[in-house]
Scaffold this motif. Structure first.
Motif, PDB file in Angstrom:
ATOM      1  N   MET A  51      19.404  58.151 -27.813  1.00  0.00           N
ATOM      2  CA  MET A  51      18.572  57.259 -27.013  1.00  0.00           C
ATOM      3  C   MET A  51      19.142  57.170 -25.596  1.00  0.00           C
ATOM      4  SD  MET A  51      15.872  55.228 -27.192  1.00  0.00           S
ATOM      5  CE  MET A  51      15.581  54.759 -28.880  1.00  0.00           C
ATOM      6  N   LYS A  52      18.290  57.341 -24.602  1.00  0.00           N
ATOM      7  CA  LYS A  52      18.707  57.233 -23.209  1.00  0.00           C
ATOM      8  C   LYS A  52      18.696  55.761 -22.810  1.00  0.00           C
ATOM      9  CE  LYS A  52      16.526  61.649 -22.327  1.00  0.00           C
ATOM     10  NZ  LYS A  52      15.358  62.313 -21.730  1.00  0.00           N
ATOM     11  N   GLN A  53      19.712  55.373 -22.039  1.00  0.00           N
ATOM     12  CA  GLN A  53      19.825  53.960 -21.667  1.00  0.00           C
ATOM     13  C   GLN A  53      19.812  53.803 -20.156  1.00  0.00           C
ATOM     14  OE1 GLN A  53      23.552  51.706 -22.386  1.00  0.00           O
ATOM     15  NE2 GLN A  53      22.260  50.247 -23.476  1.00  0.00           N
ATOM     16  N   ALA A  54      18.940  52.901 -19.683  1.00  0.00           N
ATOM     17  CA  ALA A  54      18.902  52.518 -18.273  1.00  0.00           C
ATOM     18  C   ALA A  54      19.435  51.101 -18.153  1.00  0.00           C
ATOM     19  CB  ALA A  54      17.474  52.584 -17.746  1.00  0.00           C
ATOM     20  N   ILE A  55      20.434  50.920 -17.307  1.00  0.00           N
ATOM     21  CA  ILE A  55      21.006  49.605 -17.047  1.00  0.00           C
ATOM     22  C   ILE A  55      20.578  49.169 -15.654  1.00  0.00           C
ATOM     23  CG2 ILE A  55      23.113  48.240 -16.781  1.00  0.00           C
ATOM     24  CD1 ILE A  55      22.797  49.127 -19.620  1.00  0.00           C
ATOM     25  N   PHE A  56      19.926  48.021 -15.565  1.00  0.00           N
ATOM     26  CA  PHE A  56      19.492  47.448 -14.295  1.00  0.00           C
ATOM     27  C   PHE A  56      20.446  46.323 -13.916  1.00  0.00           C
ATOM     28  CE2 PHE A  56      15.897  49.855 -15.410  1.00  0.00           C
ATOM     29  CZ  PHE A  56      15.033  49.950 -14.325  1.00  0.00           C
ATOM     30  N   ILE A  57      21.151  46.496 -12.806  1.00  0.00           N
ATOM     31  CA  ILE A  57      22.044  45.457 -12.290  1.00  0.00           C
ATOM     32  C   ILE A  57      21.201  44.505 -11.453  1.00  0.00           C
ATOM     33  CG2 ILE A  57      24.066  44.933 -10.875  1.00  0.00           C
ATOM     34  CD1 ILE A  57      24.834  46.535 -13.342  1.00  0.00           C
ATOM     35  N   MET A  58      21.226  43.227 -11.833  1.00  0.00           N
ATOM     36  CA  MET A  58      20.410  42.222 -11.177  1.00  0.00           C
ATOM     37  C   MET A  58      21.294  41.033 -10.829  1.00  0.00           C
ATOM     38  SD  MET A  58      17.641  42.589 -14.192  1.00  0.00           S
ATOM     39  CE  MET A  58      16.342  41.525 -13.636  1.00  0.00           C
ATOM     40  N   MET A  59      21.570  40.859  -9.552  1.00  0.00           N
ATOM     41  CA  MET A  59      22.352  39.706  -9.121  1.00  0.00           C
ATOM     42  C   MET A  59      21.422  38.502  -8.990  1.00  0.00           C
ATOM     43  SD  MET A  59      25.303  40.881  -9.079  1.00  0.00           S
ATOM     44  CE  MET A  59      26.419  42.204  -8.679  1.00  0.00           C
ATOM     45  N   ASP A  60      22.014  37.317  -8.850  1.00  0.00           N
ATOM     46  CA  ASP A  60      21.187  36.133  -8.640  1.00  0.00           C
ATOM     47  C   ASP A  60      20.356  36.327  -7.373  1.00  0.00           C
ATOM     48  OD1 ASP A  60      20.374  33.709  -9.706  1.00  0.00           O
ATOM     49  OD2 ASP A  60      21.743  32.551  -8.461  1.00  0.00           O
ATOM     50  N   HIS A  61      19.142  35.814  -7.383  1.00  0.00           N
ATOM     51  CA  HIS A  61      18.176  35.995  -6.287  1.00  0.00           C
ATOM     52  C   HIS A  61      17.813  37.466  -6.112  1.00  0.00           C
ATOM     53  CE1 HIS A  61      18.810  31.798  -5.435  1.00  0.00           C
ATOM     54  NE2 HIS A  61      20.089  32.010  -5.268  1.00  0.00           N
ATOM     55  N   TYR A  62      17.647  38.165  -7.260  1.00  0.00           N
ATOM     56  CA  TYR A  62      17.257  39.570  -7.194  1.00  0.00           C
ATOM     57  C   TYR A  62      15.780  39.701  -6.824  1.00  0.00           C
ATOM     58  CZ  TYR A  62      15.153  39.123 -11.890  1.00  0.00           C
ATOM     59  OH  TYR A  62      14.380  38.759 -12.965  1.00  0.00           O
TER      60      TYR A  62
ATOM     61  N   LEU B 266       9.981  53.242 -17.782  1.00  0.00           N
ATOM     62  CA  LEU B 266      11.012  53.680 -18.725  1.00  0.00           C
ATOM     63  C   LEU B 266      10.879  52.981 -20.072  1.00  0.00           C
ATOM     64  CD1 LEU B 266      14.095  53.756 -16.329  1.00  0.00           C
ATOM     65  CD2 LEU B 266      12.911  55.738 -17.308  1.00  0.00           C
ATOM     66  N   ASN B 267      10.560  51.695 -20.048  1.00  0.00           N
ATOM     67  CA  ASN B 267      10.494  50.919 -21.284  1.00  0.00           C
ATOM     68  C   ASN B 267       9.345  51.354 -22.194  1.00  0.00           C
ATOM     69  OD1 ASN B 267      11.882  48.767 -22.675  1.00  0.00           O
ATOM     70  ND2 ASN B 267      10.014  47.564 -22.440  1.00  0.00           N
ATOM     71  N   GLN B 268       8.367  52.045 -21.638  1.00  0.00           N
ATOM     72  CA  GLN B 268       7.243  52.548 -22.439  1.00  0.00           C
ATOM     73  C   GLN B 268       7.518  53.931 -23.028  1.00  0.00           C
ATOM     74  OE1 GLN B 268       3.166  51.587 -20.796  1.00  0.00           O
ATOM     75  NE2 GLN B 268       4.437  51.092 -19.008  1.00  0.00           N
ATOM     76  N   MET B 269       8.658  54.526 -22.683  1.00  0.00           N
ATOM     77  CA  MET B 269       9.018  55.840 -23.210  1.00  0.00           C
ATOM     78  C   MET B 269       9.820  55.662 -24.493  1.00  0.00           C
ATOM     79  SD  MET B 269      10.019  57.778 -19.671  1.00  0.00           S
ATOM     80  CE  MET B 269       8.857  57.867 -18.314  1.00  0.00           C
ATOM     81  N   ALA B 270       9.462  56.413 -25.520  1.00  0.00           N
ATOM     82  CA  ALA B 270      10.044  56.222 -26.848  1.00  0.00           C
ATOM     83  C   ALA B 270      11.541  56.488 -26.899  1.00  0.00           C
ATOM     84  CB  ALA B 270       9.322  57.117 -27.857  1.00  0.00           C
ATOM     85  N   ASP B 271      12.049  57.348 -26.015  1.00  0.00           N
ATOM     86  CA  ASP B 271      13.461  57.725 -26.086  1.00  0.00           C
ATOM     87  C   ASP B 271      14.335  57.002 -25.056  1.00  0.00           C
ATOM     88  OD1 ASP B 271      12.187  59.084 -24.027  1.00  0.00           O
ATOM     89  OD2 ASP B 271      13.344  60.926 -24.279  1.00  0.00           O
ATOM     90  N   TRP B 272      13.816  55.926 -24.460  1.00  0.00           N
ATOM     91  CA  TRP B 272      14.585  55.144 -23.489  1.00  0.00           C
ATOM     92  C   TRP B 272      14.701  53.697 -23.953  1.00  0.00           C
ATOM     93  CZ3 TRP B 272      16.916  56.236 -18.717  1.00  0.00           C
ATOM     94  CH2 TRP B 272      16.789  57.550 -18.279  1.00  0.00           C
ATOM     95  N   VAL B 273      15.808  53.062 -23.600  1.00  0.00           N
ATOM     96  CA  VAL B 273      15.971  51.626 -23.765  1.00  0.00           C
ATOM     97  C   VAL B 273      16.417  51.069 -22.411  1.00  0.00           C
ATOM     98  CG1 VAL B 273      18.370  51.825 -24.584  1.00  0.00           C
ATOM     99  CG2 VAL B 273      17.026  49.794 -25.141  1.00  0.00           C
ATOM    100  N   VAL B 274      15.822  49.952 -22.024  1.00  0.00           N
ATOM    101  CA  VAL B 274      16.118  49.308 -20.743  1.00  0.00           C
ATOM    102  C   VAL B 274      16.903  48.033 -21.013  1.00  0.00           C
ATOM    103  CG1 VAL B 274      15.105  48.164 -18.731  1.00  0.00           C
ATOM    104  CG2 VAL B 274      14.069  50.265 -19.625  1.00  0.00           C
ATOM    105  N   LYS B 275      18.038  47.890 -20.322  1.00  0.00           N
ATOM    106  CA  LYS B 275      18.876  46.700 -20.457  1.00  0.00           C
ATOM    107  C   LYS B 275      19.236  46.180 -19.066  1.00  0.00           C
ATOM    108  CE  LYS B 275      19.249  46.739 -24.976  1.00  0.00           C
ATOM    109  NZ  LYS B 275      18.692  45.658 -25.792  1.00  0.00           N
ATOM    110  N   THR B 276      19.649  44.918 -19.016  1.00  0.00           N
ATOM    111  CA  THR B 276      20.017  44.287 -17.757  1.00  0.00           C
ATOM    112  C   THR B 276      21.485  43.880 -17.774  1.00  0.00           C
ATOM    113  OG1 THR B 276      19.294  42.144 -18.599  1.00  0.00           O
ATOM    114  CG2 THR B 276      17.685  43.424 -17.324  1.00  0.00           C
TER     115      THR B 276
END
Length: 196
Positions: A1-12, A24-34
């Motif tokens: 599974m491919k993983q995308a990490i989104f870095i989100m600071m306060d007031h992003y 990305l989140n709609q693709m079966a082989d990806w997982v999106v995390k923050t």
């Protein structure tokens, strides 16, 4: 599974990552995390996000690292700087937009890469910004695995990151074109996307 990490600071800037994460989140082989440097962040638009990871928990083993812009990138985080360095060394795709590019410039992380950003003059006082001649006045610049964009380039940034990740499918391109062109121009070019 491919993983995308989104870095989100306060007031992003919530709009800067929405197109990319939704594709990305709609693709079966990806997982999106923050991830962030605190457990809960609030966007400029007032959305509260409980993040999945603390920056200190991350290892440079994801497929994609995305740094979303916003109003809190003036604070340095040595853990994040080290993570970005490790990701670049490991050829992980790193995308940065808006204020996140300012962070890369201030911490010397643009060295050796062609890049863009909001405004290069903002970086004149950054002693670690060593390569001003590599700045390109474009909406988005891709150099190897680094994608940089200014804060008005959310759609172009999404397209460039998807392309760099090998994920700019026909369906993804058409979904972005629908947003870029608007419904009526899109329909003239492609036909009605909502008709069976």
């Amino acid at each position: 599974m491919k993983q995308a990490i989104f870095i989100m600071m306060d007031h992003y800037a919530d709009w800067e990552g929405a197109y990319l994460s939704s594709q990305l989140n709609q693709m079966a082989d990806w997982v999106v995390k923050t991830a962030s440097n605190q457990s809960e962040v609030t966007s400029i638009g007032g959305w509260t996000t409980l993040v999945d990871y603390q920056i200190s928990e991350l290892k440079p083993e994801m497929t994609l690292l995305v740094l979303i812009g916003g109003n809190a990138w003036q604070h340095d985080d040595p853990r994040l700087t080290a993570l970005v360095q490790q990701c670049l060394q490991r050829k992980v795709i790193v995308g940065a937009i808006c204020g996140a590019v300012d962070y890369l410039a201030r911490n010397g992380l643009l060295t050796g890469y062609n890049h863009t950003g909001n405004a290069q003059f903002l970086w004149q006082s950054f002693p670690r910004y060593q390569n001003p001649t590599d700045f390109e006045p474009q909406q988005v610049v891709v150099d190897r695995q680094l994608v940089t964009a200014n804060g008005t380039a959310a759609l172009a940034f999404t397209s460039a990151v998807l392309k760099a990740s090998g994920q700019l499918t026909t369906a993804a391109k058409q979904a972005l074109d629908l947003q870029q062109l608007g419904y009526y121009e899109y329909t003239r070019q492609y036909g009605d996307p909502f008709k069976p």
